[in-house]
Scaffold this motif. Structure first.
Motif, PDB file in Angstrom:
ATOM      1  N   GLU A  71       0.825  -1.211   0.000  1.00  0.00           N
ATOM      2  CA  GLU A  71       0.000   0.000   0.000  1.00  0.00           C
ATOM      3  C   GLU A  71       0.859   1.260   0.000  1.00  0.00           C
ATOM      4  OE1 GLU A  71      -2.545  -0.502   3.401  1.00  0.00           O
ATOM      5  OE2 GLU A  71      -3.649  -2.144   2.442  1.00  0.00           O
ATOM      6  N   GLU A  72       1.928   1.257   0.770  1.00  0.00           N
ATOM      7  CA  GLU A  72       2.814   2.427   0.812  1.00  0.00           C
ATOM      8  C   GLU A  72       3.489   2.642  -0.538  1.00  0.00           C
ATOM      9  OE1 GLU A  72       5.413   1.568   4.077  1.00  0.00           O
ATOM     10  OE2 GLU A  72       3.871   2.026   5.575  1.00  0.00           O
ATOM     11  N   ASN A  73       3.949   1.556  -1.159  1.00  0.00           N
ATOM     12  CA  ASN A  73       4.618   1.689  -2.451  1.00  0.00           C
ATOM     13  C   ASN A  73       3.645   2.094  -3.552  1.00  0.00           C
ATOM     14  OD1 ASN A  73       7.219   1.217  -1.582  1.00  0.00           O
ATOM     15  ND2 ASN A  73       7.036  -0.989  -1.808  1.00  0.00           N
ATOM     16  N   ALA A 112      10.215  -4.196  -0.189  1.00  0.00           N
ATOM     17  CA  ALA A 112       9.161  -4.606  -1.120  1.00  0.00           C
ATOM     18  C   ALA A 112       9.612  -5.781  -1.972  1.00  0.00           C
ATOM     19  CB  ALA A 112       8.752  -3.434  -2.008  1.00  0.00           C
ATOM     20  N   TYR A 113      10.840  -5.736  -2.462  1.00  0.00           N
ATOM     21  CA  TYR A 113      11.328  -6.836  -3.293  1.00  0.00           C
ATOM     22  C   TYR A 113      11.563  -8.097  -2.477  1.00  0.00           C
ATOM     23  CZ  TYR A 113      11.442  -4.510  -7.740  1.00  0.00           C
ATOM     24  OH  TYR A 113      11.051  -3.911  -8.907  1.00  0.00           O
ATOM     25  N   GLU A 114      11.997  -7.949  -1.239  1.00  0.00           N
ATOM     26  CA  GLU A 114      12.168  -9.124  -0.387  1.00  0.00           C
ATOM     27  C   GLU A 114      10.819  -9.800  -0.141  1.00  0.00           C
ATOM     28  OE1 GLU A 114      14.417 -10.628   3.632  1.00  0.00           O
ATOM     29  OE2 GLU A 114      14.394  -8.498   3.188  1.00  0.00           O
ATOM     30  N   LEU A 115       9.804  -9.011   0.132  1.00  0.00           N
ATOM     31  CA  LEU A 115       8.481  -9.576   0.364  1.00  0.00           C
ATOM     32  C   LEU A 115       7.869 -10.120  -0.921  1.00  0.00           C
ATOM     33  CD1 LEU A 115       7.161  -6.937   2.896  1.00  0.00           C
ATOM     34  CD2 LEU A 115       7.948  -9.266   3.371  1.00  0.00           C
ATOM     35  N   TYR A 116       8.147  -9.459  -2.026  1.00  0.00           N
ATOM     36  CA  TYR A 116       7.680  -9.929  -3.323  1.00  0.00           C
ATOM     37  C   TYR A 116       8.265 -11.320  -3.594  1.00  0.00           C
ATOM     38  CZ  TYR A 116       6.508  -9.280  -8.326  1.00  0.00           C
ATOM     39  OH  TYR A 116       5.985  -9.374  -9.591  1.00  0.00           O
ATOM     40  N   THR A 130       1.547  -8.543  -5.596  1.00  0.00           N
ATOM     41  CA  THR A 130       1.387  -8.117  -6.986  1.00  0.00           C
ATOM     42  C   THR A 130       0.647  -6.778  -7.113  1.00  0.00           C
ATOM     43  OG1 THR A 130      -0.612  -9.454  -7.223  1.00  0.00           O
ATOM     44  CG2 THR A 130       1.480 -10.474  -7.894  1.00  0.00           C
ATOM     45  N   ALA A 131       0.252  -6.183  -5.990  1.00  0.00           N
ATOM     46  CA  ALA A 131      -0.446  -4.893  -6.056  1.00  0.00           C
ATOM     47  C   ALA A 131       0.399  -3.844  -6.761  1.00  0.00           C
ATOM     48  CB  ALA A 131      -0.819  -4.430  -4.648  1.00  0.00           C
ATOM     49  N   TRP A 132       1.707  -3.860  -6.505  1.00  0.00           N
ATOM     50  CA  TRP A 132       2.615  -2.903  -7.151  1.00  0.00           C
ATOM     51  C   TRP A 132       2.570  -3.069  -8.665  1.00  0.00           C
ATOM     52  CZ3 TRP A 132       5.759   1.206  -6.850  1.00  0.00           C
ATOM     53  CH2 TRP A 132       6.784   1.330  -7.776  1.00  0.00           C
ATOM     54  N   ASP A 133       2.714  -4.311  -9.148  1.00  0.00           N
ATOM     55  CA  ASP A 133       2.704  -4.554 -10.591  1.00  0.00           C
ATOM     56  C   ASP A 133       1.383  -4.133 -11.214  1.00  0.00           C
ATOM     57  OD1 ASP A 133       5.263  -5.565 -10.618  1.00  0.00           O
ATOM     58  OD2 ASP A 133       4.634  -7.652 -10.520  1.00  0.00           O
ATOM     59  N   THR A 134       0.295  -4.432 -10.539  1.00  0.00           N
ATOM     60  CA  THR A 134      -1.027  -4.073 -11.057  1.00  0.00           C
ATOM     61  C   THR A 134      -1.157  -2.562 -11.194  1.00  0.00           C
ATOM     62  OG1 THR A 134      -1.996  -6.054 -10.077  1.00  0.00           O
ATOM     63  CG2 THR A 134      -3.510  -4.260 -10.637  1.00  0.00           C
ATOM     64  N   MET A 135      -0.768  -1.849 -10.161  1.00  0.00           N
ATOM     65  CA  MET A 135      -0.867  -0.388 -10.194  1.00  0.00           C
ATOM     66  C   MET A 135       0.083   0.204 -11.224  1.00  0.00           C
ATOM     67  SD  MET A 135      -2.328   2.256  -9.154  1.00  0.00           S
ATOM     68  CE  MET A 135      -2.018   4.005  -9.238  1.00  0.00           C
ATOM     69  N   LEU A 136       1.289  -0.326 -11.292  1.00  0.00           N
ATOM     70  CA  LEU A 136       2.256   0.163 -12.265  1.00  0.00           C
ATOM     71  C   LEU A 136       1.712  -0.019 -13.682  1.00  0.00           C
ATOM     72  CD1 LEU A 136       5.120   1.377 -12.270  1.00  0.00           C
ATOM     73  CD2 LEU A 136       6.018  -0.945 -12.419  1.00  0.00           C
ATOM     74  N   PRO A 146      -2.207  -1.738 -23.748  1.00  0.00           N
ATOM     75  CA  PRO A 146      -2.027  -2.728 -22.676  1.00  0.00           C
ATOM     76  C   PRO A 146      -0.769  -3.591 -22.803  1.00  0.00           C
ATOM     77  CG  PRO A 146      -4.322  -2.681 -23.352  1.00  0.00           C
ATOM     78  CD  PRO A 146      -3.555  -1.805 -24.321  1.00  0.00           C
ATOM     79  N   VAL A 147      -0.403  -3.986 -24.007  1.00  0.00           N
ATOM     80  CA  VAL A 147       0.793  -4.827 -24.176  1.00  0.00           C
ATOM     81  C   VAL A 147       2.055  -4.047 -23.838  1.00  0.00           C
ATOM     82  CG1 VAL A 147       2.173  -6.155 -25.833  1.00  0.00           C
ATOM     83  CG2 VAL A 147      -0.321  -6.350 -25.845  1.00  0.00           C
ATOM     84  N   THR A 148       2.169  -2.823 -24.318  1.00  0.00           N
ATOM     85  CA  THR A 148       3.320  -1.981 -23.985  1.00  0.00           C
ATOM     86  C   THR A 148       3.360  -1.710 -22.484  1.00  0.00           C
ATOM     87  OG1 THR A 148       3.248  -0.956 -26.173  1.00  0.00           O
ATOM     88  CG2 THR A 148       4.481   0.215 -24.462  1.00  0.00           C
ATOM     89  N   ALA A 149       2.198  -1.493 -21.884  1.00  0.00           N
ATOM     90  CA  ALA A 149       2.142  -1.244 -20.442  1.00  0.00           C
ATOM     91  C   ALA A 149       2.676  -2.440 -19.661  1.00  0.00           C
ATOM     92  CB  ALA A 149       0.711  -0.908 -20.017  1.00  0.00           C
ATOM     93  N   ARG A 150       2.303  -3.643 -20.051  1.00  0.00           N
ATOM     94  CA  ARG A 150       2.806  -4.842 -19.355  1.00  0.00           C
ATOM     95  C   ARG A 150       4.306  -5.016 -19.571  1.00  0.00           C
ATOM     96  NH1 ARG A 150      -0.058 -10.160 -20.042  1.00  0.00           N
ATOM     97  NH2 ARG A 150       1.271 -10.603 -18.258  1.00  0.00           N
ATOM     98  N   ALA A 151       4.754  -4.772 -20.793  1.00  0.00           N
ATOM     99  CA  ALA A 151       6.190  -4.882 -21.075  1.00  0.00           C
ATOM    100  C   ALA A 151       6.971  -3.847 -20.266  1.00  0.00           C
ATOM    101  CB  ALA A 151       6.446  -4.702 -22.569  1.00  0.00           C
ATOM    102  N   LEU A 152       6.436  -2.645 -20.174  1.00  0.00           N
ATOM    103  CA  LEU A 152       7.097  -1.586 -19.421  1.00  0.00           C
ATOM    104  C   LEU A 152       7.128  -1.917 -17.928  1.00  0.00           C
ATOM    105  CD1 LEU A 152       8.517   1.103 -19.564  1.00  0.00           C
ATOM    106  CD2 LEU A 152       6.272   2.228 -19.575  1.00  0.00           C
ATOM    107  N   THR A 153       6.071  -2.516 -17.416  1.00  0.00           N
ATOM    108  CA  THR A 153       6.052  -2.949 -16.017  1.00  0.00           C
ATOM    109  C   THR A 153       7.160  -3.959 -15.765  1.00  0.00           C
ATOM    110  OG1 THR A 153       3.680  -2.549 -15.791  1.00  0.00           O
ATOM    111  CG2 THR A 153       4.666  -4.105 -14.232  1.00  0.00           C
ATOM    112  N   ALA A 154       7.279  -4.944 -16.642  1.00  0.00           N
ATOM    113  CA  ALA A 154       8.321  -5.966 -16.483  1.00  0.00           C
ATOM    114  C   ALA A 154       9.714  -5.349 -16.584  1.00  0.00           C
ATOM    115  CB  ALA A 154       8.144  -7.063 -17.531  1.00  0.00           C
ATOM    116  N   LEU A 155       9.894  -4.458 -17.552  1.00  0.00           N
ATOM    117  CA  LEU A 155      11.198  -3.805 -17.711  1.00  0.00           C
ATOM    118  C   LEU A 155      11.527  -2.951 -16.493  1.00  0.00           C
ATOM    119  CD1 LEU A 155      13.685  -3.009 -19.396  1.00  0.00           C
ATOM    120  CD2 LEU A 155      12.273  -1.199 -20.426  1.00  0.00           C
ATOM    121  N   PHE A 156      10.589  -2.165 -16.032  1.00  0.00           N
ATOM    122  CA  PHE A 156      10.823  -1.287 -14.888  1.00  0.00           C
ATOM    123  C   PHE A 156      11.148  -2.104 -13.638  1.00  0.00           C
ATOM    124  CE2 PHE A 156       9.485   1.666 -11.489  1.00  0.00           C
ATOM    125  CZ  PHE A 156      10.266   2.758 -11.828  1.00  0.00           C
TER     126      PHE A 156
END
Length: 184
Positions: A71-73, A112-116, A130-136, A146-156
């Protein structure tokens, strides 16, 4: 909680929240290996029994900690996205945001990454993790398909993870061309 002068216990309406905050702090300081009811109770300055009163087991307490961190992130991400002008150069802004996450907000990002990562072995943690990925992805979908958004999420996410484990602090100028390659 110590008894008051009348011999009764004072009410502690924020004890559960203090326990969750202590759980986040313990994980942040010693990692999941040191995450115990005893360590959390000591950090929250509550009796050991309080942690099991509010949380059935350690996984339930861990889930509450994961949700708090997520939630904080997510709020940090929302604030960043809302502050962006419509004509912002997203490659540059994302690179700047990534550097801030691994410098100014390093402790929260590492946590966040440790908990992820913990969600790999604990399926109950996956929804919160996965809340972070969804929001991102939602933020990116406001500007890209949508496809670019998912790719950008993975890249980021990948760039953030690499920056966190790197022995040196990343520079915006290093991250920006990688992001721009995807977004061109």
């Amino acid at each position: 909680m110590a008894p008051n002068a009348a011999g009764t216990r004072r009410r502690d309406p924020h004890r559960r929240e203090r326990i969750v905050a202590a759980a986040v702090a313990v994980i942040g300081e010693v990692g999941l290996a040191g995450f115990t009811h005893r360590a959390v109770a000591a950090r929250a300055d509550v009796p050991l029994g309080s942690t099991t009163y509010y949380f059935a087991d350690l996984d339930e307490l861990l889930d509450a900690a994961v949700r708090t961190v997520a939630e904080e992130n997510v709020q940090r991400l929302r604030d960043w996205a809302l502050a962006l002008p419509d004509d912002a150069d997203l490659s540059s802004e994302l690179a700047r945001f990534a550097v801030r996450l691994v410098t100014k907000h390093r402790e929260a990002t590492v946590l966040a990454y440790e908990l992820y990562g913990a969600a790999l072995r604990r399926p109950a943690l996956r929804a919160a993790s996965t809340a972070w990925d969804t929001m991102l992805t939602e933020v990116f979908q406001s500007r890209f398909d949508p496809v670019t958004a998912r790719a950008l999420t993975a890249l980021f996410d990948g760039l953030l993870y690499q920056a966190l484990v790197s022995p040196r602090t990343p520079r915006r100028a290093e991250l920006e061309p990688v992001l721009r390659r995807l977004l061109v």
